[in-house]
Design a protein around this motif. Structure first.
Motif, PDB file in Angstrom:
ATOM      1  N   VAL A  24     121.548  70.076   0.787  1.00  0.00           N
ATOM      2  CA  VAL A  24     121.921  71.250  -0.019  1.00  0.00           C
ATOM      3  C   VAL A  24     121.491  72.528   0.700  1.00  0.00           C
ATOM      4  CG1 VAL A  24     121.421  72.495  -2.164  1.00  0.00           C
ATOM      5  CG2 VAL A  24     121.976  70.073  -2.242  1.00  0.00           C
ATOM      6  N   VAL A  25     120.288  72.548   1.248  1.00  0.00           N
ATOM      7  CA  VAL A  25     119.809  73.722   1.984  1.00  0.00           C
ATOM      8  C   VAL A  25     120.696  73.975   3.203  1.00  0.00           C
ATOM      9  CG1 VAL A  25     117.899  74.616   3.378  1.00  0.00           C
ATOM     10  CG2 VAL A  25     117.443  73.576   1.148  1.00  0.00           C
ATOM     11  N   GLY A  26     121.103  72.921   3.897  1.00  0.00           N
ATOM     12  CA  GLY A  26     121.989  73.078   5.056  1.00  0.00           C
ATOM     13  C   GLY A  26     123.330  73.674   4.680  1.00  0.00           C
ATOM     14  N   VAL A  27     123.914  73.229   3.584  1.00  0.00           N
ATOM     15  CA  VAL A  27     125.198  73.769   3.132  1.00  0.00           C
ATOM     16  C   VAL A  27     125.049  75.231   2.731  1.00  0.00           C
ATOM     17  CG1 VAL A  27     126.927  73.608   1.292  1.00  0.00           C
ATOM     18  CG2 VAL A  27     126.174  71.547   2.464  1.00  0.00           C
ATOM     19  N   LEU A  28     123.970  75.544   2.013  1.00  0.00           N
ATOM     20  CA  LEU A  28     123.743  76.947   1.625  1.00  0.00           C
ATOM     21  C   LEU A  28     123.547  77.830   2.844  1.00  0.00           C
ATOM     22  CD1 LEU A  28     121.406  76.508  -1.473  1.00  0.00           C
ATOM     23  CD2 LEU A  28     123.775  77.274  -1.452  1.00  0.00           C
ATOM     24  N   ARG A  29     122.828  77.337   3.844  1.00  0.00           N
ATOM     25  CA  ARG A  29     122.602  78.122   5.072  1.00  0.00           C
ATOM     26  C   ARG A  29     123.928  78.403   5.776  1.00  0.00           C
ATOM     27  NH1 ARG A  29     122.575  77.158  10.134  1.00  0.00           N
ATOM     28  NH2 ARG A  29     121.342  78.363  11.584  1.00  0.00           N
ATOM     29  N   THR A  30     124.784  77.396   5.860  1.00  0.00           N
ATOM     30  CA  THR A  30     126.088  77.578   6.491  1.00  0.00           C
ATOM     31  C   THR A  30     126.933  78.586   5.722  1.00  0.00           C
ATOM     32  OG1 THR A  30     126.023  75.309   7.295  1.00  0.00           O
ATOM     33  CG2 THR A  30     128.157  76.387   7.289  1.00  0.00           C
ATOM     34  N   ASP A  31     126.897  78.526   4.390  1.00  0.00           N
ATOM     35  CA  ASP A  31     127.660  79.472   3.582  1.00  0.00           C
ATOM     36  C   ASP A  31     127.147  80.892   3.734  1.00  0.00           C
ATOM     37  OD1 ASP A  31     129.321  77.530   2.661  1.00  0.00           O
ATOM     38  OD2 ASP A  31     128.355  77.313   0.709  1.00  0.00           O
ATOM     39  N   TYR A  33     125.060  82.209   6.358  1.00  0.00           N
ATOM     40  CA  TYR A  33     125.023  82.728   7.724  1.00  0.00           C
ATOM     41  C   TYR A  33     126.241  82.387   8.561  1.00  0.00           C
ATOM     42  CZ  TYR A  33     120.173  83.561   6.562  1.00  0.00           C
ATOM     43  OH  TYR A  33     119.047  83.983   5.958  1.00  0.00           O
ATOM     44  N   GLY A  34     127.126  81.572   8.075  1.00  0.00           N
ATOM     45  CA  GLY A  34     128.319  81.207   8.824  1.00  0.00           C
ATOM     46  C   GLY A  34     128.039  80.096   9.811  1.00  0.00           C
ATOM     47  N   THR A  35     129.035  79.788  10.611  1.00  0.00           N
ATOM     48  CA  THR A  35     128.915  78.738  11.601  1.00  0.00           C
ATOM     49  C   THR A  35     127.969  79.180  12.697  1.00  0.00           C
ATOM     50  OG1 THR A  35     131.196  78.127  11.159  1.00  0.00           O
ATOM     51  CG2 THR A  35     130.213  77.255  13.169  1.00  0.00           C
ATOM     52  N   SER A  36     127.046  78.335  13.063  1.00  0.00           N
ATOM     53  CA  SER A  36     126.111  78.703  14.124  1.00  0.00           C
ATOM     54  C   SER A  36     126.781  78.487  15.470  1.00  0.00           C
ATOM     55  CB  SER A  36     124.834  77.880  14.037  1.00  0.00           C
ATOM     56  OG  SER A  36     125.122  76.521  14.251  1.00  0.00           O
ATOM     57  N   VAL A  37     126.545  79.410  16.369  1.00  0.00           N
ATOM     58  CA  VAL A  37     127.076  79.314  17.717  1.00  0.00           C
ATOM     59  C   VAL A  37     125.918  78.928  18.615  1.00  0.00           C
ATOM     60  CG1 VAL A  37     128.161  80.549  19.611  1.00  0.00           C
ATOM     61  CG2 VAL A  37     128.832  81.030  17.266  1.00  0.00           C
ATOM     62  N   SER A  38     126.005  77.760  19.201  1.00  0.00           N
ATOM     63  CA  SER A  38     124.909  77.312  20.057  1.00  0.00           C
ATOM     64  C   SER A  38     125.036  77.980  21.421  1.00  0.00           C
ATOM     65  CB  SER A  38     124.938  75.797  20.193  1.00  0.00           C
ATOM     66  OG  SER A  38     126.157  75.393  20.770  1.00  0.00           O
ATOM     67  N   ARG A  39     123.910  78.271  22.016  1.00  0.00           N
ATOM     68  CA  ARG A  39     123.885  78.874  23.356  1.00  0.00           C
ATOM     69  C   ARG A  39     124.219  77.795  24.372  1.00  0.00           C
ATOM     70  NH1 ARG A  39     123.601  84.185  22.653  1.00  0.00           N
ATOM     71  NH2 ARG A  39     122.098  84.767  21.097  1.00  0.00           N
ATOM     72  N   ARG A  40     125.159  78.103  25.237  1.00  0.00           N
ATOM     73  CA  ARG A  40     125.559  77.164  26.266  1.00  0.00           C
ATOM     74  C   ARG A  40     125.395  77.832  27.617  1.00  0.00           C
ATOM     75  NH1 ARG A  40     131.262  76.206  23.559  1.00  0.00           N
ATOM     76  NH2 ARG A  40     131.146  78.422  23.799  1.00  0.00           N
ATOM     77  N   SER A  41     125.325  77.041  28.616  1.00  0.00           N
ATOM     78  CA  SER A  41     125.251  77.628  29.950  1.00  0.00           C
ATOM     79  C   SER A  41     126.593  78.288  30.250  1.00  0.00           C
ATOM     80  CB  SER A  41     124.941  76.560  30.999  1.00  0.00           C
ATOM     81  OG  SER A  41     126.035  75.681  31.137  1.00  0.00           O
ATOM     82  N   GLN A  42     126.549  79.324  31.062  1.00  0.00           N
ATOM     83  CA  GLN A  42     127.765  80.096  31.334  1.00  0.00           C
ATOM     84  C   GLN A  42     128.801  79.227  32.043  1.00  0.00           C
ATOM     85  OE1 GLN A  42     127.101  83.651  33.516  1.00  0.00           O
ATOM     86  NE2 GLN A  42     129.233  84.236  33.530  1.00  0.00           N
ATOM     87  N   ARG A  43     128.376  78.395  32.959  1.00  0.00           N
ATOM     88  CA  ARG A  43     129.318  77.577  33.712  1.00  0.00           C
ATOM     89  C   ARG A  43     130.058  76.610  32.783  1.00  0.00           C
ATOM     90  NH1 ARG A  43     126.164  74.622  37.605  1.00  0.00           N
ATOM     91  NH2 ARG A  43     125.759  76.657  38.467  1.00  0.00           N
TER      92      ARG A  43
END
Length: 184
Positions: A24-31, A33-43
């Motif tokens: 429930v906390v995870g669903v509320l967080r997504t609602d 803050y929106g979709t989280s964008v994970s940091r990826r390497s530039q390449r």
């Protein structure tokens, strides 16, 4: 029932209760803050963008070239009476994805932080669905940029985009810390 069975049943129900609370906390967080964008390497991000662009290019049929050149009257909206070149690709010149280029084919290009976008920006100042680039329906071959209600805005040069605007070769588009340029 034995004491051991009753204790195991209680622990199982307690574990299920905590799993439910965390979901429930995870669903509320997504609602919130929106979709989280994970940091990826530039390449890795550049390879993914190129793969997406190649996939879109292979799926989209190439637009048919007009048999006759467009009359000057239809070009006046874009060039105020003189003919200007239509861009064929968008290149990221500044930001985490610098060097990435996307070909402008027949389909619209969605830019933002969401994974569904054709150009996924790893930029804190970009919205999930920030802007889109699409072909002008009245003038084939010419492209238009439209802000999709982004929080921080989309800028063409130094001007904030308030309505769909046509673009040409050399036009710069700023989204947060990312700078895009339309090229031939």
């Amino acid at each position: 029932m034995s004491q051991l069975t009753l204790t195991l049943l209680r622990l199982g129900l307690l574990a299920l209760l905590w799993i439910f609370i965390f979901s429930v906390v995870g669903v509320l967080r997504t609602d919130i803050y929106g979709t989280s964008v994970s940091r990826r390497s530039q390449r890795k991000a550049v390879r993914e963008q190129e793969r997406r662009a190649a996939k879109e290019a292979s799926l989209a049929p190439a637009p048919a070239a007009p048999a006759t050149p467009a009359p000057a009257a239809s070009r006046s909206r874009f060039g105020r009476g003189r003919s200007k070149a239509a861009p064929t690709k968008v290149v990221v010149t500044e930001g985490p994805l610098a060097g990435t280029s996307l070909p402008l084919r027949g389909q619209a290009i969605l830019i933002g932080r969401n994974p569904e976008c054709a150009l996924v920006l790893d930029d804190d100042y970009a919205s999930g669905r920030h802007c889109r680039i699409f072909q002008d329906p009245s003038t084939p071959g010419h492209w238009v940029v439209e802000d999709l209600g982004s929080t921080n805005g989309t800028f063409i040069g130094r001007d904030k985009l308030t309505s769909p605007q046509p673009v040409e070769v050399g036009t710069t588009l700023r989204i947060g810390k990312t700078l895009l340029e339309f090229r031939d």
